[in-house]
Design an enzyme around this catalytic site. Structure first.
Site, short mmCIF file in Angstrom:
data_model
loop_
_atom_site.label_atom_id
_atom_site.label_comp_id
_atom_site.label_asym_id
_atom_site.label_seq_id
_atom_site.Cartn_x
_atom_site.Cartn_y
_atom_site.Cartn_z
N GLY A 1 -46.17 5.36 -55.04
CA GLY A 1 -46.05 3.89 -55.45
C GLY A 1 -44.65 3.36 -55.14
O GLY A 1 -44.52 2.18 -54.55
N SER B 1 -39.71 -11.92 -21.41
CA SER B 1 -41.42 -11.83 -21.68
C SER B 1 -41.54 -13.56 -21.87
O SER B 1 -40.82 -14.19 -22.15
CB SER B 1 -41.32 -11.28 -23.13
OG SER B 1 -41.44 -10.11 -22.98
N THR C 1 -35.16 -11.77 -28.28
CA THR C 1 -34.21 -11.12 -29.50
C THR C 1 -32.95 -11.79 -29.33
O THR C 1 -32.39 -11.65 -28.11
CB THR C 1 -34.11 -9.48 -29.33
OG1 THR C 1 -35.63 -9.11 -29.46
CG2 THR C 1 -33.33 -9.07 -30.42
N GLU D 1 -48.01 2.17 -24.58
CA GLU D 1 -48.82 2.42 -23.32
C GLU D 1 -48.10 2.08 -22.13
O GLU D 1 -48.34 2.82 -21.04
CB GLU D 1 -50.06 1.32 -23.64
CG GLU D 1 -50.97 1.57 -24.76
CD GLU D 1 -50.45 1.23 -26.13
OE1 GLU D 1 -49.30 0.55 -26.16
OE2 GLU D 1 -51.06 1.69 -27.03
N GLU E 1 -39.36 -3.80 -25.51
CA GLU E 1 -39.00 -3.04 -24.50
C GLU E 1 -39.87 -2.18 -23.61
O GLU E 1 -39.37 -1.33 -23.19
CB GLU E 1 -37.57 -2.38 -24.57
CG GLU E 1 -36.60 -3.54 -25.19
CD GLU E 1 -35.03 -3.11 -25.01
OE1 GLU E 1 -34.86 -2.13 -24.07
OE2 GLU E 1 -34.34 -3.79 -25.73
N GLY E 2 -40.94 -2.68 -23.72
CA GLY E 2 -42.21 -1.80 -23.24
C GLY E 2 -42.91 -1.00 -24.26
O GLY E 2 -42.42 -0.33 -25.09
N THR E 3 -44.36 -1.35 -24.50
CA THR E 3 -45.21 -0.73 -25.55
C THR E 3 -45.42 0.80 -24.93
O THR E 3 -44.85 1.29 -24.11
CB THR E 3 -46.59 -1.36 -25.33
OG1 THR E 3 -47.15 -1.05 -24.09
CG2 THR E 3 -46.60 -3.07 -25.66
N PRO F 1 -45.34 -16.25 -22.98
CA PRO F 1 -46.38 -16.25 -23.84
C PRO F 1 -47.66 -15.43 -23.35
O PRO F 1 -48.25 -14.84 -23.89
CB PRO F 1 -46.85 -17.72 -23.83
CG PRO F 1 -45.46 -18.29 -23.88
CD PRO F 1 -44.82 -17.56 -22.92
N1 CAA Z 1 -36.03 0.49 -11.69
C1 CAA Z 1 -35.94 -0.45 -10.39
N2 CAA Z 1 -36.96 -0.88 -10.04
C2 CAA Z 1 -38.43 -0.55 -10.38
C3 CAA Z 1 -38.42 0.03 -11.43
C4 CAA Z 1 -37.35 0.70 -11.91
N3 CAA Z 1 -37.48 1.44 -13.33
N4 CAA Z 1 -39.72 0.06 -11.79
C5 CAA Z 1 -40.41 -0.37 -10.73
N5 CAA Z 1 -39.43 -0.89 -9.85
C6 CAA Z 1 -39.77 -1.88 -8.72
C7 CAA Z 1 -40.65 -0.72 -7.75
O1 CAA Z 1 -39.80 -0.29 -6.93
C8 CAA Z 1 -41.32 -1.96 -7.04
O2 CAA Z 1 -40.42 -2.49 -6.02
P1 CAA Z 1 -40.72 -2.68 -4.47
O3 CAA Z 1 -42.14 -3.25 -4.73
O4 CAA Z 1 -40.07 -3.49 -4.01
O5 CAA Z 1 -40.80 -1.29 -4.08
C9 CAA Z 1 -41.53 -3.17 -8.04
O6 CAA Z 1 -40.48 -2.95 -9.05
C10 CAA Z 1 -42.84 -3.29 -8.77
O7 CAA Z 1 -42.96 -1.92 -9.29
P2 CAA Z 1 -44.38 -1.56 -9.92
O8 CAA Z 1 -45.38 -1.63 -8.97
O9 CAA Z 1 -44.54 -0.39 -10.60
O10 CAA Z 1 -44.92 -2.96 -11.00
P3 CAA Z 1 -45.92 -3.23 -12.09
O11 CAA Z 1 -46.31 -4.64 -11.70
O12 CAA Z 1 -47.04 -2.23 -11.74
O13 CAA Z 1 -45.10 -3.04 -13.40
C11 CAA Z 1 -44.25 -1.92 -15.24
C12 CAA Z 1 -44.54 -1.98 -13.63
C13 CAA Z 1 -43.68 -0.72 -15.38
C14 CAA Z 1 -45.72 -2.06 -16.16
C15 CAA Z 1 -43.44 -3.03 -15.80
O14 CAA Z 1 -43.97 -4.48 -15.66
C16 CAA Z 1 -43.02 -2.91 -17.19
O15 CAA Z 1 -42.07 -2.23 -17.45
N6 CAA Z 1 -43.61 -3.75 -17.85
C17 CAA Z 1 -43.01 -3.86 -19.47
C18 CAA Z 1 -42.02 -4.88 -19.44
C19 CAA Z 1 -41.31 -4.65 -20.74
O16 CAA Z 1 -40.64 -3.64 -21.03
N7 CAA Z 1 -40.89 -5.85 -21.47
C20 CAA Z 1 -40.01 -5.83 -22.64
C21 CAA Z 1 -39.40 -7.13 -22.79
S1 CAA Z 1 -37.79 -6.98 -23.04
C22 CAA Z 1 -37.73 -6.98 -24.96
O17 CAA Z 1 -38.62 -6.49 -25.29
C23 CAA Z 1 -36.24 -7.26 -25.21
C24 CAA Z 1 -36.42 -7.33 -26.91
O18 CAA Z 1 -36.82 -8.14 -27.35
C25 CAA Z 1 -35.51 -5.97 -27.57
#
Ligand code: CAA
Length: 383
Positions: free
Chosen positions: A340, A126, A158, A367, A363-365, A128
């Site tokens: 309370g 992630s 984290t 949504e 790790e992904g909202t 900003p």
């Molecule tokens: N496994 C492997 N590859 C994947 C995949 C998966 N689960 N999902 C997508 N891909 C690949 C696709 O095959 C595609 O590859 P090609 O173009 O080469 O075929 C590429 O990734 C792009 O895929 P999308 O078009 O689906 O990508 P997108 O830009 O639309 O985004 C998304 C997908 C699901 C929204 C993704 O951006 C996402 O998961 N966002 C959330 C991010 C997140 O969870 N962040 C958390 C941060 S870490 C954290 O929170 C740690 C902590 O503090 C505890």
């Protein structure tokens, strides 16, 4: 289908439960109040094999499977959600991709000591301006001879302030969007690496979260994890597994809230009888118990599928989504049952309520989980 735990799994559950209830639960509130990182627990957790549970013994881990991991993590989460995320990030977001994508040399230096729990890892995706839209990250990695110079800022990391190394995602070719992202193993002592702002949080206050500053941070080419351009796939694959862990964390928080509220309801008297005898409370307890069971089944199904080499993108998202929304609903009702007393810091229920919230965000909202599930179910009919 067999829903029973094996003898080995039951023993693991008991061992971790004993440790968590004896050593973590009694001081979880104090650590939360002081925002104190649970460093003092980590050596013992390492000794119990909890820091690299799914990593083979030959690489310093405990050589167990994902089902064992979720059984153990639920127990840690029910006692201290902050300690749980510290454990979960090291296991699934750091050791996981190192094991899956690392070379033997990388595993020797960056997996073995982390899987054994001697060192701590983190995961820096992630930024900003890019959270949900992970592919829009702005950090860059520019090749210069046999090293890369990393520039940019990562946030909400984290374990960041305490991590010895972390996996950092940066663009090696900005024009290629997600196909131009690469992953790097970055040590905290690399020149150009710095810890930025330490975040103050609503919940999981004893876990550490910070900003990472990369200013010409020199990373040897040998520290690139996977091929150039493979970073986004590594990040997504890692999150698939990480989400099983966050679903488990939510399950543990929800369970703790339910168990506390249930006991309270049998003891607290109102209108001449324990409040557990009122239907208003019974219906809440029934819904809470049902949601916990359903969450546990989804978490265990995803873990089982991973252990059987099946794709889990959809199932991990379902487990995380359902468990986190359930935990939030359960913690909210637990506060309500205590009235309370649920709102003041003398009881742990207000902490469960605060701790549950993050499971719907990191790790992904929720949504994003819905988006992942929707894309997957639509793909199943070829749209
Ligand atoms: N496994 C492997 N590859 C994947 C995949 C998966 N689960 N999902 C997508 N891909 C690949 C696709 O095959 C595609 O590859 P090609 O173009 O080469 O075929 C590429 O990734 C792009 O895929 P999308 O078009 O689906 O990508 P997108 O830009 O639309 O985004 C998304 C997908 C699901 C929204 C993704 O951006 C996402 O998961 N966002 C959330 C991010 C997140 O969870 N962040 C958390 C941060 S870490 C954290 O929170 C740690 C902590 O503090 C505890």
């Amino acid at each position: 289908m067999d829903f029973a735990l094996t003898e080995e799994q039951t023993m693991l559950q008991q061992m971790v439960r004993d440790f968590a209830q004896r050593e973590l639960a009694p001081i979880a509130g104090e650590l939360d109040a002081k925002s104190e990182f649970p460093a003092r627990h980590l050596p013992k957790m390492a000794e119990l094999g909890l820091m690299g549970m799914m990593i083979p013994v030959e690489w310093g881990g405990a050589g167990m499977d994902t089902q064992a991991y979720v059984i153990a993590l639920e127990e840690i989460s029910a006692a201290c959600a902050s300690t749980a995320v510290t454990m979960s990030v090291n296991n699934s977001l750091y050791c996981g991709p190192l094991h899956a994508f690392g070379t033997d040399a990388q595993k020797e230096r960056y997996l073995r000591p982390f899987a054994s729990g001697a060192r701590l890892g983190a995961y820096a995706l992630s930024e900003p301006a890019s959270g949900s839209d992970a592919a829009a990250l702005q950090a860059t990695a520019t090749k210069q001879g046999d090293r890369y110079l990393l520039n940019g800022r990562k946030n909400f990391i984290t374990n960041g302030p305490h991590a010895d190394a972390m996996i950092v995602f940066a663009a090696t070719d900005k024009g290629q969007r997600h196909r131009g992202i690469s992953a790097f193993i970055v040590e905290k002592d690399f020149p150009g690496f710095a810890i930025g702002k330490i975040e103050k949080k609503l919940g999981i206050r004893a876990s550490s979260t910070c900003e990472i500053l990369l200013e010409g941070c020199a990373v040897p080419e040998a520290n690139r994890l996977g091929a150039e351009g493979e970073g986004f796939a590594i990040a997504m694959n890692t999150l698939d597994y990480g989400r099983i862990g966050i679903g488990t964390q939510a399950l543990g928080i929800g369970r703790a809230a339910f168990e506390f509220a249930r006991k309270y309801a049998t003891e607290r008297q109102a209108f001449g009888k324990p409040i557990a005898e009122f239907q208003a409370i019974q219906w809440k307890l029934a819904d809470m118990a049902m949601q916990l069971d359903a969450a546990r089944l989804l978490v265990h199904r995803a873990a089982w599928m991973k252990d059987h080499g099946l794709p889990v993108t959809k199932e991990a998202a379902m487990a995380k989504l359902f468990a986190s929304e359930s935990a939030n609903g359960i913690a909210k009702e637990a506060v309500q049952i205590l009235g309370g007393y649920g709102y003041i810091c003398d009881f742990p229920v207000e902490r469960y309520y605060r701790d549950a919230k993050i499971t719907e965000i990191y790790e992904g909202t929720s949504e994003i989980q819905r988006l992942v599930i929707a894309r997957s179910v639509l793909k199943e009919i070829g749209t």
